[in-house]
Write an enzyme that holds these catalytic residues in place. Structure first.
Site, short mmCIF file in Angstrom:
data_model
loop_
_atom_site.label_atom_id
_atom_site.label_comp_id
_atom_site.label_asym_id
_atom_site.label_seq_id
_atom_site.Cartn_x
_atom_site.Cartn_y
_atom_site.Cartn_z
N TYR A 47 13.13 41.38 16.14
CA TYR A 47 14.43 41.88 16.57
C TYR A 47 15.33 42.06 15.36
O TYR A 47 15.35 41.23 14.46
CB TYR A 47 15.08 40.89 17.55
CG TYR A 47 16.53 41.21 17.85
CD1 TYR A 47 16.86 42.33 18.60
CD2 TYR A 47 17.56 40.41 17.37
CE1 TYR A 47 18.19 42.64 18.87
CE2 TYR A 47 18.89 40.71 17.64
CZ TYR A 47 19.20 41.83 18.39
OH TYR A 47 20.51 42.14 18.63
N SER B 258 11.88 36.80 8.71
CA SER B 258 10.61 37.46 9.05
C SER B 258 10.28 38.50 7.99
O SER B 258 11.19 39.09 7.38
CB SER B 258 10.72 38.14 10.42
OG SER B 258 11.08 37.20 11.41
N LEU B 259 8.99 38.75 7.77
CA LEU B 259 8.54 39.74 6.80
C LEU B 259 7.58 40.73 7.44
O LEU B 259 6.75 40.33 8.27
CB LEU B 259 7.80 39.06 5.63
CG LEU B 259 8.61 38.73 4.38
CD1 LEU B 259 9.58 37.59 4.68
CD2 LEU B 259 7.68 38.32 3.25
N CYS C 16 7.33 37.76 16.35
CA CYS C 16 6.19 37.87 15.42
C CYS C 16 4.86 37.56 16.13
O CYS C 16 3.86 37.23 15.48
CB CYS C 16 6.37 36.96 14.21
SG CYS C 16 7.97 37.19 13.40
N ALA D 42 13.78 40.36 7.13
CA ALA D 42 14.95 40.20 7.99
C ALA D 42 15.34 38.74 7.99
O ALA D 42 14.55 37.88 8.39
CB ALA D 42 14.64 40.68 9.41
N ARG E 91 4.95 49.41 9.86
CA ARG E 91 4.84 48.22 9.00
C ARG E 91 3.78 47.30 9.56
O ARG E 91 3.30 47.46 10.68
CB ARG E 91 6.18 47.47 8.93
CG ARG E 91 6.66 46.97 10.27
CD ARG E 91 7.73 45.89 10.16
NE ARG E 91 8.32 45.59 11.45
CZ ARG E 91 7.75 44.84 12.39
NH1 ARG E 91 6.55 44.30 12.19
NH2 ARG E 91 8.36 44.62 13.56
N GLN F 269 3.90 41.99 13.94
CA GLN F 269 4.12 42.15 15.38
C GLN F 269 5.58 42.53 15.64
O GLN F 269 6.23 43.13 14.80
CB GLN F 269 3.75 40.84 16.08
CG GLN F 269 2.30 40.43 15.90
CD GLN F 269 1.40 40.98 17.00
OE1 GLN F 269 1.86 41.51 18.01
NE2 GLN F 269 0.09 40.85 16.81
#
Length: 219
Positions: free
Chosen positions: A77, A138-139, A169, A153, A71, A74
């Protein structure tokens, strides 16, 4: 024909690599008639490092495995109490671009949190959703053959300690926050139901069909 119909799969708690490889397989084998699906899942503790990931952002993983994945983005978790949502969508068929898909996913989270009077917002230069400069979602997406996989997430009600073992990230010192501490949804199930409903609405699907597990779609 699957146009206008969105299949929602509740996967429960599943090993990260199992779901990742299932996403790859679904994307590689789909054609112009294949269903669009959204998978909702929780993962056991794991750090995932995106294609742009740099080793120095993984500070002290300890006993939590680190997996290199395909993906964007960076390191992040995943763990129990975090809602992970994977949109497996034919964006070419939907006539939307990657940026529009990212914006739509972010907006679905913002809208969901607004129902709890939580003021959240995206950032143009740092994908994800934030509350008071702390990151709640987060994407990281991948597009292959005009179709999306991987996804978002959302921290709901989890042990946040592992985020201190990385630069989330790729940002040193980035504060992470979770829904349960903001007055938002208290469970992954609650957050997932509301978020996916919003996402389906924003993407203009006319019908949602719900499934348990990874079995084939026969509809």
């Amino acid at each position: 024909m699957q146009y206008g119909k969105l299949h929602i799969r509740q996967l429960g708690r599943q090993n990260y690599e199992t779901v990742w490889h299932a996403m790859q397989e679904y994307t590689d084998n789909r054609d112009s008639e294949s269903a669009d699906e959204i998978w909702a899942v929780e993962h056991p503790p794991v750090f995932t490092q995106g294609q742009a990931g740099k080793a120095e952002h993984i500070l002290m993983p300890g006993d939590i495995p680190v997996i290199q994945v395909d993906r964007g983005g960076q390191v992040t978790y995943h763990g129990p109490g975090q809602l992970v949502v994977y949109p497996l969508l034919d964006i070419k068929r939907l006539k939307i671009g990657v940026r529009q898909l990212v914006n739509t996913i972010e907006q679905s989270i913002v809208d969901m949190l607004k129902e709890y009077d939580v003021e959240a917002y995206p950032k143009a230069d740092a994908p994800g959703v934030y509350v008071n400069e702390a990151k709640v979602a987060s994407l990281g997406l991948r597009i292959r053959k005009g179709c999306s996989f991987h996804g978002l997430a959302l921290n709901v009600n989890m042990d946040m300690e592992p985020f201190h073992r990385i630069n989330p990230c790729g940002y040193a010192g980035l504060q992470m926050v979770q829904c349960c501490d903001l007055g938002g949804p208290q469970s992954v199930q609650e957050a997932g139901d509301k978020l996916i409903q919003n996402l389906g609405r924003l993407l203009d699907y006319k019908q949602q069909v719900h499934h348990q597990g990874l079995a084939e779609v026969n509809e």
